[in-house]
Design an enzyme around this catalytic site. Sequence first.
Site, PDB file in Angstrom:
ATOM      1  N   LYS A   1       0.858  -1.253  -0.016  1.00 18.03           N
ATOM      2  CA  LYS A   1      -0.047   0.057   0.286  1.00 18.03           C
ATOM      3  C   LYS A   1       0.945   1.135   0.298  1.00 18.03           C
ATOM      4  O   LYS A   1       0.416   2.319  -0.559  1.00 18.03           O
ATOM      5  CB  LYS A   1      -0.985  -0.123   1.284  1.00 18.03           C
ATOM      6  CG  LYS A   1      -2.008  -1.057   1.074  1.00 18.03           C
ATOM      7  CD  LYS A   1      -3.391  -0.766   1.801  1.00 18.03           C
ATOM      8  CE  LYS A   1      -4.371  -1.709   1.463  1.00 18.03           C
ATOM      9  NZ  LYS A   1      -5.491  -1.883   2.116  1.00 18.03           N
TER      10      LYS A   1
ATOM     11  N   LYS B   1      -2.868 -10.527  -6.204  1.00 20.07           N
ATOM     12  CA  LYS B   1      -4.222 -10.840  -5.264  1.00 20.07           C
ATOM     13  C   LYS B   1      -5.271  -9.625  -6.031  1.00 20.07           C
ATOM     14  O   LYS B   1      -5.199  -8.730  -6.141  1.00 20.07           O
ATOM     15  CB  LYS B   1      -4.086 -10.330  -3.882  1.00 20.07           C
ATOM     16  CG  LYS B   1      -5.180 -10.306  -3.119  1.00 20.07           C
ATOM     17  CD  LYS B   1      -4.554  -9.838  -1.707  1.00 20.07           C
ATOM     18  CE  LYS B   1      -5.192  -8.567  -1.128  1.00 20.07           C
ATOM     19  NZ  LYS B   1      -6.160  -8.467  -0.188  1.00 20.07           N
TER      20      LYS B   1
ATOM     21  N   LYS C   1     -10.387  -4.984  -3.727  1.00 19.85           N
ATOM     22  CA  LYS C   1     -11.364  -4.408  -3.988  1.00 19.85           C
ATOM     23  C   LYS C   1     -11.051  -2.791  -4.344  1.00 19.85           C
ATOM     24  O   LYS C   1     -11.676  -2.167  -4.935  1.00 19.85           O
ATOM     25  CB  LYS C   1     -12.453  -4.231  -2.969  1.00 19.85           C
ATOM     26  CG  LYS C   1     -11.935  -3.912  -1.349  1.00 19.85           C
ATOM     27  CD  LYS C   1     -13.108  -3.829  -0.408  1.00 19.85           C
ATOM     28  CE  LYS C   1     -13.068  -4.716   0.648  1.00 19.85           C
ATOM     29  NZ  LYS C   1     -11.869  -4.312   1.784  1.00 19.85           N
TER      30      LYS C   1
END
Length: 326
Positions: free
Chosen positions: A112, A194, A197
């Site tokens: 992130k 992966k 969302k």
Amino acid sequence: MKKRIFSGIQPSGMLTIGNYLGAIKNWTKLVDEYECIFSVVDLHAITVRQDPKELNERCISLLAQYIACGLDPEKCIMFMQSHVPAHTQLSWVLNCYTYMGELSRMTQFKDKSERHADNINAGLFTYPVLMASDILLYNADLVPVGHDQMQHLELTRDVAERFNGIYGDTFIVPDAYIGKTGARVMDLSDPTKKMSKSVPNGMVALLEEPASIMKKFKRAVTDSMGYVKFEEGRDGINNLLSIYCATTSKTIEEAEKEFEGKGYGDFKKAIAEAVIAELEPIQAKHKELMDNKDYLESIYKNGAQKANEIAQGTLKTVYEKVGFIV
Ligand code: ATP
Ligand code: LTN
């Protein structure tokens, strides 16, 4: 006494079939055997910048999706994380028992930080401590999550053991529950990553239209081998097989047999159809629930009350152990 489960999902975007197959679907299988607590972990979501109005709507929709997926509010506690102050209170304490070195090793933090290089905030860094607090506050025995959360769960266990080692038995050291299939759903357009969302391209949303689901599976990246078999290095095919099996509860061997001699076109169509059929009742139920906001409000308010009771008890014990006047 029943053993306890805790899990949560961030309202950080549209739920994906990864969240469903890797997490929620397993939760529904465990509700009868365990005392279950499921949270909409809104505090976690703001580690990445969110639009306030969208976040607000997503929180209620996520709760509705929990119920629509089959979680019975009569059988489990469901609540908004921010409605139980003990999460942030315990998180502060546990921050003082977690090392910078441990947190710097977390893959999700590294990922992130790369994706949001302009906003590498302190919350993103200490996020796993808040997650540890979520779990330890309820003395959960088991935490059903997707494979990507394994590292955070190991950290939770380490922090619990460290605290117990200093102050005597305080926390239950929780185990992860990772499903056999569906624990690692990969992005359809890049099966080495992966499905997430917050990465819209190759994801399939739980509330997505059937035509769009079909289109995404038809476009899914495969390979040039031309046959359906789970084999080392075939990320695209392996991912599609896993999605198919997690959806239909078939084994990989059964699925391989079913598609023997068939091309990728037939295979992809069958997966899309299975996913669409599984999601149809969930989507209908979600729509119905979203038209009944009063009901949803009663669920999260009631849930927060019950969660607060349990959480306050643990927090008090922790405060006593560290030496605060309670
Ligand atoms: P974000 O993109 O905001 O990080 P996310 O899609 O990774 O979100 P989370 O809210 O972090 O989802 O995760 C909720 C649950 O879903 C966790 O138990 C997580 O392990 C599981 N999960 C998330 N993505 C996948 C996936 N691709 N395959 C299987 N399980 C998944
Ligand atoms: N960190 C998780 C979401 C999460 C969670 C939890 C999962 C927050 N708190 C407690 C299980 C238990 C994630 O990013 N997927």
